[in-house]
Structures are given as C-alpha cells and as structure tokens.
Design a protein around this motif. Structure first.
Motif, PDB file in Angstrom:
ATOM      1  N   LYS A   1     -43.846  13.524  76.092  1.00 32.83           N
ATOM      2  CA  LYS A   1     -44.776  12.865  75.182  1.00 32.83           C
ATOM      3  C   LYS A   1     -44.223  12.885  73.760  1.00 32.83           C
ATOM      4  N   LEU A   2     -43.143  12.197  73.562  1.00 41.30           N
ATOM      5  CA  LEU A   2     -42.546  12.075  72.231  1.00 41.30           C
ATOM      6  C   LEU A   2     -41.951  10.676  72.125  1.00 41.30           C
ATOM      7  N   ASP A   3     -42.153  10.038  71.003  1.00 38.51           N
ATOM      8  CA  ASP A   3     -41.660   8.678  70.812  1.00 38.51           C
ATOM      9  C   ASP A   3     -40.243   8.737  70.228  1.00 38.51           C
ATOM     10  N   ALA A   4     -39.338   9.341  70.994  1.00 40.93           N
ATOM     11  CA  ALA A   4     -38.034   9.698  70.427  1.00 40.93           C
ATOM     12  C   ALA A   4     -36.905   8.769  70.883  1.00 40.93           C
TER      13      ALA A   4
ATOM     14  N   LEU B   1     -34.095  16.744  70.619  1.00 37.84           N
ATOM     15  CA  LEU B   1     -35.559  16.638  70.616  1.00 37.84           C
ATOM     16  C   LEU B   1     -36.176  17.641  69.635  1.00 37.84           C
ATOM     17  N   LYS B   2     -35.524  18.786  69.489  1.00 37.91           N
ATOM     18  CA  LYS B   2     -36.001  19.780  68.527  1.00 37.91           C
ATOM     19  C   LYS B   2     -35.851  19.220  67.105  1.00 37.91           C
ATOM     20  N   GLU B   3     -34.688  18.609  66.855  1.00 42.78           N
ATOM     21  CA  GLU B   3     -34.450  17.986  65.535  1.00 42.78           C
ATOM     22  C   GLU B   3     -35.475  16.893  65.278  1.00 42.78           C
TER      23      GLU B   3
ATOM     24  N   GLU C   1     -38.702  18.497  64.288  1.00 43.47           N
ATOM     25  CA  GLU C   1     -38.616  19.063  62.952  1.00 43.47           C
ATOM     26  C   GLU C   1     -38.677  17.965  61.888  1.00 43.47           C
ATOM     27  N   ALA C   2     -37.915  16.878  62.133  1.00 45.10           N
ATOM     28  CA  ALA C   2     -37.884  15.755  61.180  1.00 45.10           C
ATOM     29  C   ALA C   2     -39.283  15.168  61.028  1.00 45.10           C
ATOM     30  N   ARG C   3     -39.989  15.095  62.145  1.00 45.99           N
ATOM     31  CA  ARG C   3     -41.321  14.491  62.146  1.00 45.99           C
ATOM     32  C   ARG C   3     -42.308  15.399  61.404  1.00 45.99           C
ATOM     33  N   ASN C   4     -42.162  16.704  61.618  1.00 44.70           N
ATOM     34  CA  ASN C   4     -43.085  17.635  60.957  1.00 44.70           C
ATOM     35  C   ASN C   4     -42.875  17.682  59.461  1.00 44.70           C
ATOM     36  N   CYS C   5     -41.608  17.461  59.028  1.00 44.10           N
ATOM     37  CA  CYS C   5     -41.315  17.500  57.589  1.00 44.10           C
ATOM     38  C   CYS C   5     -41.706  16.194  56.926  1.00 44.10           C
TER      39      CYS C   5
END
Ligand code: PMP
Length: 339
Positions: free
Chosen positions: A287-290, A329-331, A334-338
């Motif tokens: 569930k990530l639009d990555a 996916l971790k990056e 993180e990018a999305r949270n920032c």
C-alpha cells in the motif's frame, strides 16, 4: 481493408521494453535454470526431429504432468502458457455471461471482451476473499466462473468453502492456480468430486519457465476432449514440451527455489509492516504509491489501478534484489514523511 474497430479499442500489449535493472513487475522466477540443466536440455534438443510435427494434442507432456499429479493424461490439456487455455475456456461452455471477482488477473475480462461475452463482476470483499454466496446466485446462467487462488494481484488464497458454494451449482468453475506452489495448497483433490471444476496452472512461475510458454489444465475427460476440438492442432511445440517435461524431473530444484521465495516473501512482509498485505504467492501487494519513485531507481514493479489505485505489486526476487527494494521503499517513506 479495414481493421475491426473493437479490435483497435483493445489495449496494445507492452512487452519487455523496461530498462530497469531489477525486474519485480511480472511475477517471474528470479533465476534462470542451472548451467548443467541447460546443457542437459541442449543435448535433448539435438534428439528432436525438427522436420516432424509434434504430437497433435501434445500427449508426451500431458502424460508427464498426469503422472506427476496422479491423474490420467485424458484429464490434462496443455497450452502456450495458461493464457492460451484461459482464452479457450471463456468460450467452451454455454451461458449468458462469465463471472469474475475483481480485483483479479486482467486476462479473464480481456478474453471475455474479445469474444464478445458479457461479464458479471462480483467484487472481492474487503479482505479480498470471494463472496461465494453472491457468485453462486449468479452462477446458474454463467458460461464460466473465474477464480484465482492465490489471487493476482492481492496474493491471498480463496477459502475452500466459498469455492465449494459455487461448485455446488454445477457451473463451470475455472480455478486459476498459477501460484499454487507458493501457497502449498491446491484443490486438485476436488477434481473427482466436481466434474465442473477446471484447474489451470503454469510453468511460468515456480518452475521458472516463463520464456518457453507452457501452461496446463486439469479437468474431466469430457472437458479436455471438448477443448481439443477447438484448440489449434500441433499447438505446443516440441521444444517447449521437452523443457517442461525435463523440469518435472527436477521437482526438488523447483521446491528448493519455492522455499527460498517463501522465506523472502515473509521477510519483506515483516519489514513492510502495515504497508504490506499477507501473501501466499511469489509477490506482495504493497500500500504505497511508489511506482515512479522505484522506477527512477531502476526497480520495476507493477502499478495498480481502480480499487487498488495507490498500491503496487512487487514480485519477490533474490535476496539482494529484495534488499534494494526494501531500501528504496524505506527512502520513499522517509521522503514522503519529510515532504
Ligand atoms: N494466471 C494468473 C493468475 C497469472 O498471474 C498469470 C501470469 N501473470 C497467468 C495466469 C498466465 O501465465 P502464463 O505465463 O502461463 O500464460
């Protein structure tokens, strides 16, 4: 000359033009065959008489599949990938429409459209299981009911009691078990009980033979015989038949690889926490639009649409590929949270 308009409205298939370094978009096996096995296959190829047609109904491969799974060859049909078989199965039976349970494998709907057969959609429930009762209600007038278990792209298997509700109506149930080896369970035992059950499987996934295009179907003699009446004669080439048969002799290699994929799948599932859905296949729904983010990093995954918009489907690869995916996916998170 004029090409039919409805043909031109069909989507043009896009093939392997992806330039990604890591291909986790097509649910393939991440390994080619071992070198020694390829050598063995090369030796076998030399024995094939290229000037002769293969068996008209592919009997050698059907016999090997039948023996592997404890059936008669009369209960087995083979095709160029199970896609070919699915294309025949939409038009084999009488009925007013076919039933599908979206979100599911897109080819069922595509073949129905292509053959001008109306479709009745009975969506999967919130937990992605089929609604057996609703499907059974519609099944009496259906030419076929398509169920994938494990389902693509959600990864879950379908409960046997829900499938049984539909089988009990007597309607043809096409149970797509393309990924069954990764779930370790199959409804093959119900074939004797239900003459309306048709199981479709493939050599493209656990067996790692996507390139040779081989799929098979397990069903009653009556259905297999009917299929051969409409199927292209000499439809399966001698080389593919030989390679698929060879792999049936190497089940331990296949099962070792399946165990690796399952272990990696569970590792990805744990690492992705609440973003991943449990899976019994060789891929996971995330569930990530990555999609774009991963593509820019050379990792190809499948972008989903409709009800699963904003989700991706990732094939389980080799450990190092999965590590790159997890890192990316971790990056992304993180990018999305920032941002
Ligand atoms: N069924 C399902 C559920 C699939 O996901 C696929 C392949 N993506 C197929 C069938 C087709 O497999 P094959 O390569 O044998 O045509």
């Amino acid at each position: 000359m004029r090409i039919r308009d409805d043909v031109l409205r069909f989507p043009a298939y896009r093939g392997n033009e992806s330039t990604a370094r890591i291909n986790l978009d097509k649910n393939e096996s991440p390994w080619d065959l071992p070198h020694e096995l390829k050598e063995e296959i090369a030796r076998e190829i030399k024995k094939i008489e290229f000037n002769r047609y293969p068996h008209i109904h592919s009997r050698p491969l059907r016999e090997n599949i039948a023996e592997t799974y404890g059936l008669s060859f009369k209960n087995v049909a083979v095709g160029n990938g199970c896609d070919e078989l699915l294309g025949y199965l939409v038009k084999l039976f009488t009925g007013n429409y076919v039933i599908i349970a979206p979100p599911t494998f897109s080819m069922y709907a595509l073949y129905a459209r292509f053959h001008g057969i109306p479709m009745r959609e009975i969506p999967l429930r919130r937990d992605f299981t089929i609604d057996g009762e609703k499907m059974a209600k519609e099944a009496n007038n259906a030419a076929a009911v398509f169920i994938a278990s494990p389902n693509n792209p959600t990864g879950n298997t379908q409960p046997e009691d829900e499938i049984a509700k539909i089988l009990d109506t007597g309607a043809p149930v096409i149970l797509d078990e393309a990924y069954w080896e990764f779930a370790g369970k199959s409804l093959i035992n119900l074939l004797h009980e239900y003459p309306n059950l048709i199981i479709v499987r493939t050599f493209s996934k656990a067996f790692g033979l996507a390139a040779i295009r081989a799929g098979y179907m397990l069903a009653s003699e009556e259905i297999v015989d009917a299929l051969h009446r409409i199927k292209v004669p000499y439809g399966m080439n001698a080389l593919s038949m030989m390679v698929a048969s060879k792999l049936l002799e190497h089940k331990e290699l296949v099962m070792r690889r399946v165990r690796y994929i399952i272990a990696e799948r569970e590792r990805i599932y744990r690492k992705m926490g609440r973003y991943a859905y449990p899976s019994q296949a060789n891929f996971l729904l995330i569930k990530l639009d990555a999609y774009d983010f991963l593509m820019r990093r050379g990792i190809a995954v499948k972008r989903l649409e409709g009800r699963l918009r904003g989700h991706i489907r990732v094939t389980v690869g080799r450990r190092e590929e999965n590590n790159m995916l997890l890192l990316a996916l971790k990056e992304f998170q993180e990018a999305r949270n920032c941002g």
